[in-house]
Design a protein around this motif. Structure first.
Motif, mmCIF file in Angstrom:
data_model
loop_
_atom_site.group_PDB
_atom_site.id
_atom_site.type_symbol
_atom_site.label_atom_id
_atom_site.label_comp_id
_atom_site.label_asym_id
_atom_site.label_seq_id
_atom_site.Cartn_x
_atom_site.Cartn_y
_atom_site.Cartn_z
ATOM 1 N N GLY A 305 0.810 -1.308 -0.153
ATOM 2 C CA GLY A 305 0.018 -0.001 -0.077
ATOM 3 C C GLY A 305 0.798 1.361 -0.052
ATOM 4 N N THR A 361 2.099 -4.510 -9.159
ATOM 5 C CA THR A 361 1.873 -3.334 -8.381
ATOM 6 C C THR A 361 1.058 -2.403 -9.230
ATOM 7 O OG1 THR A 361 3.972 -2.180 -9.189
ATOM 8 C CG2 THR A 361 4.052 -3.415 -7.033
ATOM 9 N N LYS A 362 1.404 -2.313 -10.542
ATOM 10 C CA LYS A 362 0.364 -1.707 -11.547
ATOM 11 C C LYS A 362 -0.866 -2.553 -12.071
ATOM 12 C CE LYS A 362 4.402 1.264 -12.644
ATOM 13 N NZ LYS A 362 5.230 1.614 -14.134
ATOM 14 N N TYR A 364 -4.252 -3.404 -10.613
ATOM 15 C CA TYR A 364 -5.025 -3.451 -9.494
ATOM 16 C C TYR A 364 -6.082 -2.640 -9.960
ATOM 17 C CZ TYR A 364 -3.670 1.337 -8.889
ATOM 18 O OH TYR A 364 -2.981 2.642 -9.483
ATOM 19 N N SER A 366 -8.881 0.157 -8.531
ATOM 20 C CA SER A 366 -9.226 1.125 -7.391
ATOM 21 C C SER A 366 -9.996 2.312 -7.912
ATOM 22 C CB SER A 366 -8.000 1.710 -6.683
ATOM 23 O OG SER A 366 -8.380 1.868 -5.317
ATOM 24 N N GLU A 370 -11.195 0.744 -3.947
ATOM 25 C CA GLU A 370 -11.243 -0.394 -3.283
ATOM 26 C C GLU A 370 -10.051 -1.281 -3.085
ATOM 27 O OE1 GLU A 370 -12.991 -1.159 -7.615
ATOM 28 O OE2 GLU A 370 -12.427 0.658 -6.072
ATOM 29 N N HIS A 371 -9.162 -0.871 -4.009
ATOM 30 C CA HIS A 371 -7.520 -1.310 -4.611
ATOM 31 C C HIS A 371 -7.687 -2.829 -4.499
ATOM 32 C CE1 HIS A 371 -3.606 0.014 -4.809
ATOM 33 N NE2 HIS A 371 -3.304 -1.388 -4.330
ATOM 34 N N ILE A 373 -6.605 -6.497 -5.565
ATOM 35 C CA ILE A 373 -5.577 -6.934 -6.258
ATOM 36 C C ILE A 373 -5.631 -8.447 -6.773
ATOM 37 C CG2 ILE A 373 -3.957 -5.549 -4.729
ATOM 38 C CD1 ILE A 373 -3.540 -8.277 -3.248
ATOM 39 N N ASN A 438 -12.043 -8.524 0.456
ATOM 40 C CA ASN A 438 -11.372 -7.295 0.390
ATOM 41 C C ASN A 438 -12.441 -6.571 0.954
ATOM 42 O OD1 ASN A 438 -11.466 -4.531 -0.774
ATOM 43 N ND2 ASN A 438 -9.705 -5.088 -2.132
ATOM 44 N N TYR A 440 -12.813 -3.349 1.530
ATOM 45 C CA TYR A 440 -13.236 -2.008 0.926
ATOM 46 C C TYR A 440 -14.270 -2.365 -0.086
ATOM 47 C CZ TYR A 440 -8.813 -0.593 3.077
ATOM 48 O OH TYR A 440 -7.842 -0.289 4.166
ATOM 49 N N TYR A 441 -14.007 -3.493 -0.924
ATOM 50 C CA TYR A 441 -14.892 -3.738 -2.044
ATOM 51 C C TYR A 441 -16.234 -3.976 -1.401
ATOM 52 C CZ TYR A 441 -17.203 -6.468 -5.722
ATOM 53 O OH TYR A 441 -18.225 -7.018 -6.652
ATOM 54 N N ASN A 484 -6.853 -0.830 -14.247
ATOM 55 C CA ASN A 484 -7.528 0.130 -13.631
ATOM 56 C C ASN A 484 -8.431 0.929 -14.658
ATOM 57 O OD1 ASN A 484 -8.462 1.204 -11.031
ATOM 58 N ND2 ASN A 484 -7.086 2.853 -11.060
#
Length: 497
Positions: A305, A361-362, A364, A366, A370-371, A373, A438, A440-441, A484
């Motif tokens: 993060g 890392t790139k 995802y 969000s 929600e980020h 992965i 997740n 956030y999702y 994304n």
């Protein structure tokens, strides 16, 4: 048992014991490698630019050498391409590994005389550990194949340059050359489908005992074998006993590959990259890849993060914790310094240091905070697929941002071998699995901000045709699991059912 198989066993036991002892000294080995790297690179342009002669500790290193991506190290690479010496490492690289970047275009990664053993010996060690633990050395008598890129090399700044798999092809030990397929001429074919037809022609009537490659391209090879012969791969190659794979998470491809073979065989996972061979499955019966802690690479770990923060937390191996996602940072005797390779990993053990590759890392989603992965979407899909006895050929996920037409959602593009009988129930399972992984999702769904995910079915061979359309069919090319934005999603519209 032939001589090659007989000799493999004592050497395998020697290497396996050596690796087992190295598990106990991993942190000390990393400290030693760090000191040696700094000492050796003081004379380089990079070392002088970053005050290597003043570095006395890891804290000094963090202050003087920021984490960088390819764009930030590119000015040094350009000097190497101009023929200059002592730029990132002593002398000149013996190769430049050419790789496609998602944001930087073509990248050129140096491989030096000091770093080449890391690339060559790690794959060897994985196989030797397997022989020592399984007792199976019989596969060394048969034909071995690695589905790879062309071994033909160009020259850039006087340095041989090509795909990593092509470079490694030049270093296959002589004692395995007689076993290796396909032929050099076939391996040089650039067009993947033409090459695949040639590989089929050279291997279909051979005693194939080991097959290695990236899972989606192994599946293409298996499909073509079955189509040509009318037999399962395991029937066609009755002595086929070892599958070596890497490059992507194996789980989404596993059931289909084993079904194509017709039986379960032993599988070894590797974690190679142009920047270094980072880890390998040292125990074929256990999950996780053993980090290559004594092979010329110094590892740092950044909590996933924080990777895009200006001053992220940087940890050494001694400080990592199990179960946390880290961005992997490497400094090496190839001349890569605090280099963000773009992968995220998670340790499942620290005694010894075994990890899983969890994503990019790139890569995802969000779009709504929600980020999500790759590890999470793969878990969500495969758990539902296993419950429904479904085989997933390929998939990718993108956000759908609705503007004034309703609620936004995640759109999953999936190519099924067998479609769910109840698609609504299947979607419900996948969505619930993702919500459980997740928070956030889950909050976005619970708060009625997002709709539940939607599935768009990709037609048979749709992903293959898409990869072909962008010139990335075969070799080491991989489809991103997550985006994304809608770039891939929009391009896939012509490949849906």
């Amino acid at each position: 048992m032939n001589l090659k198989s007989l000799l493999a066993r004592p050497f395998a036991n020697y290497i396996n014991n050596k690796i087992s002892k190295g598990m106990e000294t991993a942190v000390a080995d990393q400290q030693r490698i760090f000191k040696n790297l700094i000492k050796s690179a003081k004379v380089t342009t990079f070392g002088k630019d970053h005050g290597f002669d003043t570095i006395q500790s890891y804290d000094d290193f963090k202050k003087l050498v920021p984490i960088r991506d390819y764009e930030q190290i590119k000015p040094y690479i350009e000097k190497i391409k101009e023929g200059k010496q002592n730029v990132l490492w002593k002398g000149k690289p013996i190769y430049l590994a050419k790789t496609s970047g998602t944001t930087s275009g073509v990248k050129y990664i140096p491989i030096t005389k000091d770093s080449i053993p890391n690339h060559i010996n790690s794959a060897r060690d994985a196989l030797l550990c397997y022989i020592a633990q399984s007792g199976n050395s019989e596969f060394t008598k048969g034909k071995l194949i690695f589905l790879s890129g062309s071994p033909e090399l160009d020259r850039v700044g006087g340095i041989p340059t090509g795909r990593l798999s092509g470079i490694v092809n030049h270093h296959v030990p002589k004692y395995l050359r007689s076993n290796q397929l396909p032929s050099y001429e076939t391996n040089c074919i650039e067009d993947w489908e033409t090459k695949l037809d040639a590989i089929i022609g050279e291997t279909i009537d051979q005693n194939m005992t080991l097959i290695s490659g990236i899972p989606p391209w192994m599946q293409m090879y298996f499909d073509r074998l079955i189509e040509k012969s009318g037999k399962k791969v395991g029937e066609l190659f009755p002595q086929f006993s070892v599958m070596v794979q890497g490059g992507v998470n194996f789980e989404p491809y596993k059931s289909k590959l084993y079904e194509s073979i017709g039986r379960k065989i032993d599988c070894i996972e590797l974690y190679p990259a142009s920047e270094g061979f980072f880890a390998f499955q040292d125990n074929y019966k256990e999950q996780g890849l053993l980090l290559n802690t004594d092979s010329g690479i110094f590892f740092e770990f950044v909590p996933a993060g924080e990777i895009f923060k200006e001053n992220p937390t940087r940890l050494t191996l001694a400080d990592v914790k199990e179960g946390e996602n880290y961005a992997l940072i490497v400094s090496s005797n190839a001349g890569m310094w605090a280099y963000n390779i773009g992968d995220t990993v998670k340790f499942i053990s620290t005694k010894p240091y075994r990890l899983l590759v969890t994503g990019r890392t790139k890569h995802y989603i969000s779009a709504f905070g929600e980020h999500v992965i790759a590890e999470e979407v793969e878990h969500a899909l495969m758990r539902a697929a296993n419950e429904e006895a479904l085989n997933i050929i390929e998939f990718t996920v993108a956000p759908m941002v609705e503007q004034g037409k309703g609620k936004s959602y995640h759109e999953w593009f999936i190519e099924f071998e067998n479609t769910p009988q109840d698609m609504h129930a299947f979607i419900e399972k996948v969505d619930n699995n993702l919500r459980a992984k997740n928070v956030y999702y889950d909050d976005l769904i619970t708060g009625n901000i997002l709709e539940k995910l939607k599935v768009t079915i990709v037609r048979k061979n749709g992903f293959i045709d898409y990869m072909k359309s962008i010139g990335k069919l075969g070799g080491q090319n991989k489809l991103p699991r997550l985006s994304n934005d809608r770039k891939i999603a929009d391009a896939l519209q012509e490949y849906i059912e």
